[in-house]
Design a protein around this motif. Structure first.
Motif, PDB file in Angstrom:
ATOM      1  N   GLY A   1     -12.897   0.530  -1.242  1.00 24.25           N
ATOM      2  CA  GLY A   1     -13.037  -0.580  -0.308  1.00 24.25           C
ATOM      3  C   GLY A   1     -12.177  -1.779  -0.658  1.00 24.25           C
ATOM      4  O   GLY A   1     -12.448  -2.884  -0.206  1.00 24.25           O
ATOM      5  N   PHE A   2     -11.175  -1.558  -1.481  1.00 25.85           N
ATOM      6  CA  PHE A   2     -10.245  -2.602  -1.925  1.00 25.85           C
ATOM      7  C   PHE A   2     -10.939  -3.727  -2.695  1.00 25.85           C
ATOM      8  O   PHE A   2     -10.377  -4.791  -2.877  1.00 25.85           O
ATOM      9  CB  PHE A   2      -9.445  -3.184  -0.749  1.00 25.85           C
ATOM     10  CG  PHE A   2      -8.417  -2.238  -0.202  1.00 25.85           C
ATOM     11  CD1 PHE A   2      -7.251  -1.972  -0.889  1.00 25.85           C
ATOM     12  CD2 PHE A   2      -8.635  -1.594   1.001  1.00 25.85           C
ATOM     13  CE1 PHE A   2      -6.310  -1.101  -0.392  1.00 25.85           C
ATOM     14  CE2 PHE A   2      -7.693  -0.718   1.509  1.00 25.85           C
ATOM     15  CZ  PHE A   2      -6.524  -0.470   0.818  1.00 25.85           C
TER      16      PHE A   2
ATOM     17  N   PHE B   1      -1.057  -1.005  -4.226  1.00 27.68           N
ATOM     18  CA  PHE B   1      -2.344  -0.348  -4.074  1.00 27.68           C
ATOM     19  C   PHE B   1      -2.146   1.040  -3.490  1.00 27.68           C
ATOM     20  O   PHE B   1      -1.115   1.333  -2.897  1.00 27.68           O
ATOM     21  CB  PHE B   1      -3.257  -1.183  -3.172  1.00 27.68           C
ATOM     22  CG  PHE B   1      -3.421  -2.589  -3.681  1.00 27.68           C
ATOM     23  CD1 PHE B   1      -4.152  -2.841  -4.832  1.00 27.68           C
ATOM     24  CD2 PHE B   1      -2.820  -3.651  -3.041  1.00 27.68           C
ATOM     25  CE1 PHE B   1      -4.288  -4.133  -5.324  1.00 27.68           C
ATOM     26  CE2 PHE B   1      -2.953  -4.945  -3.520  1.00 27.68           C
ATOM     27  CZ  PHE B   1      -3.692  -5.183  -4.668  1.00 27.68           C
ATOM     28  N   ASN B   2      -3.164   1.896  -3.683  1.00 26.48           N
ATOM     29  CA  ASN B   2      -3.057   3.267  -3.182  1.00 26.48           C
ATOM     30  C   ASN B   2      -4.412   3.760  -2.684  1.00 26.48           C
ATOM     31  O   ASN B   2      -5.335   2.961  -2.511  1.00 26.48           O
ATOM     32  CB  ASN B   2      -2.479   4.183  -4.264  1.00 26.48           C
ATOM     33  CG  ASN B   2      -3.345   4.238  -5.500  1.00 26.48           C
ATOM     34  OD1 ASN B   2      -4.553   4.044  -5.440  1.00 26.48           O
ATOM     35  ND2 ASN B   2      -2.741   4.492  -6.647  1.00 26.48           N
TER      36      ASN B   2
ATOM     37  N   TYR C   1       0.865  -1.170   0.000  1.00 23.30           N
ATOM     38  CA  TYR C   1       0.000   0.000   0.000  1.00 23.30           C
ATOM     39  C   TYR C   1       0.904   1.223   0.000  1.00 23.30           C
ATOM     40  O   TYR C   1       1.719   1.392   0.898  1.00 23.30           O
ATOM     41  CB  TYR C   1      -0.921   0.032   1.225  1.00 23.30           C
ATOM     42  CG  TYR C   1      -1.808   1.248   1.215  1.00 23.30           C
ATOM     43  CD1 TYR C   1      -2.968   1.253   0.464  1.00 23.30           C
ATOM     44  CD2 TYR C   1      -1.455   2.393   1.914  1.00 23.30           C
ATOM     45  CE1 TYR C   1      -3.774   2.383   0.415  1.00 23.30           C
ATOM     46  CE2 TYR C   1      -2.254   3.523   1.866  1.00 23.30           C
ATOM     47  CZ  TYR C   1      -3.406   3.514   1.121  1.00 23.30           C
ATOM     48  OH  TYR C   1      -4.200   4.627   1.066  1.00 23.30           O
ATOM     49  N   ASP C   2       0.765   2.041  -1.013  1.00 24.51           N
ATOM     50  CA  ASP C   2       1.572   3.255  -1.118  1.00 24.51           C
ATOM     51  C   ASP C   2       0.768   4.441  -0.616  1.00 24.51           C
ATOM     52  O   ASP C   2      -0.144   4.918  -1.299  1.00 24.51           O
ATOM     53  CB  ASP C   2       2.002   3.498  -2.561  1.00 24.51           C
ATOM     54  CG  ASP C   2       3.156   2.637  -2.997  1.00 24.51           C
ATOM     55  OD1 ASP C   2       3.652   1.862  -2.155  1.00 24.51           O
ATOM     56  OD2 ASP C   2       3.576   2.751  -4.150  1.00 24.51           O
TER      57      ASP C   2
ATOM     58  N   ARG D   1       5.319   9.632  -2.113  1.00 28.55           N
ATOM     59  CA  ARG D   1       5.431  10.682  -3.132  1.00 28.55           C
ATOM     60  C   ARG D   1       6.774  11.400  -3.106  1.00 28.55           C
ATOM     61  O   ARG D   1       7.107  12.117  -4.033  1.00 28.55           O
ATOM     62  CB  ARG D   1       4.313  11.711  -2.941  1.00 28.55           C
ATOM     63  CG  ARG D   1       2.947  11.140  -3.199  1.00 28.55           C
ATOM     64  CD  ARG D   1       1.875  12.199  -3.061  1.00 28.55           C
ATOM     65  NE  ARG D   1       0.570  11.574  -3.034  1.00 28.55           N
ATOM     66  CZ  ARG D   1      -0.367  11.857  -2.152  1.00 28.55           C
ATOM     67  NH1 ARG D   1      -0.169  12.780  -1.240  1.00 28.55           N
ATOM     68  NH2 ARG D   1      -1.516  11.238  -2.188  1.00 28.55           N
ATOM     69  N   THR D   2       7.544  11.205  -2.058  1.00 29.11           N
ATOM     70  CA  THR D   2       8.827  11.905  -1.982  1.00 29.11           C
ATOM     71  C   THR D   2       9.834  11.245  -2.912  1.00 29.11           C
ATOM     72  O   THR D   2       9.807  10.027  -3.115  1.00 29.11           O
ATOM     73  CB  THR D   2       9.389  11.901  -0.548  1.00 29.11           C
ATOM     74  OG1 THR D   2       9.726  10.560  -0.199  1.00 29.11           O
ATOM     75  CG2 THR D   2       8.395  12.479   0.454  1.00 29.11           C
ATOM     76  N   PRO D   3      10.750  12.028  -3.475  1.00 24.73           N
ATOM     77  CA  PRO D   3      11.766  11.445  -4.373  1.00 24.73           C
ATOM     78  C   PRO D   3      12.592  10.349  -3.690  1.00 24.73           C
ATOM     79  O   PRO D   3      12.887   9.321  -4.308  1.00 24.73           O
ATOM     80  CB  PRO D   3      12.627  12.639  -4.765  1.00 24.73           C
ATOM     81  CG  PRO D   3      11.709  13.811  -4.646  1.00 24.73           C
ATOM     82  CD  PRO D   3      10.818  13.491  -3.471  1.00 24.73           C
ATOM     83  N   ALA D   4      12.956  10.560  -2.438  1.00 23.66           N
ATOM     84  CA  ALA D   4      13.767   9.557  -1.736  1.00 23.66           C
ATOM     85  C   ALA D   4      13.000   8.247  -1.580  1.00 23.66           C
ATOM     86  O   ALA D   4      13.554   7.160  -1.804  1.00 23.66           O
ATOM     87  CB  ALA D   4      14.195  10.080  -0.371  1.00 23.66           C
TER      88      ALA D   4
END
Length: 58
Positions: A44-45, A36-37, A5-6, A11-14
């Motif tokens: 609800g996945f 997934f995001n 799960y993101d 979202r950060t470059p690192a």
């Protein structure tokens, strides 16, 4: 098989660089992985569960 799960911190470059390296390791090991995001969460996945179910049956 791996499920991810993101959240917002991805979202950060690192973090994106770390994610790319991690994903390359999954591929090298022959793993099938799903990412997934928030869109999946909002639904609800349900779609995520279907995709994983299809993968498990194949």
């Amino acid at each position: 098989m791996a499920l991810q799960y993101d959240g917002a911190h991805h979202r950060t470059p690192a973090q994106q660089s770390r994610d790319i390296r991690r994903n390359e390791m999954f591929n090298a090991a022959g793993w099938r992985y799903f990412k997934f995001n928030a869109d999946d969460l909002a639904g609800g996945f349900r779609s995520a569960v279907r995709r994983v179910g299809v993968a498990l049956r194949s």
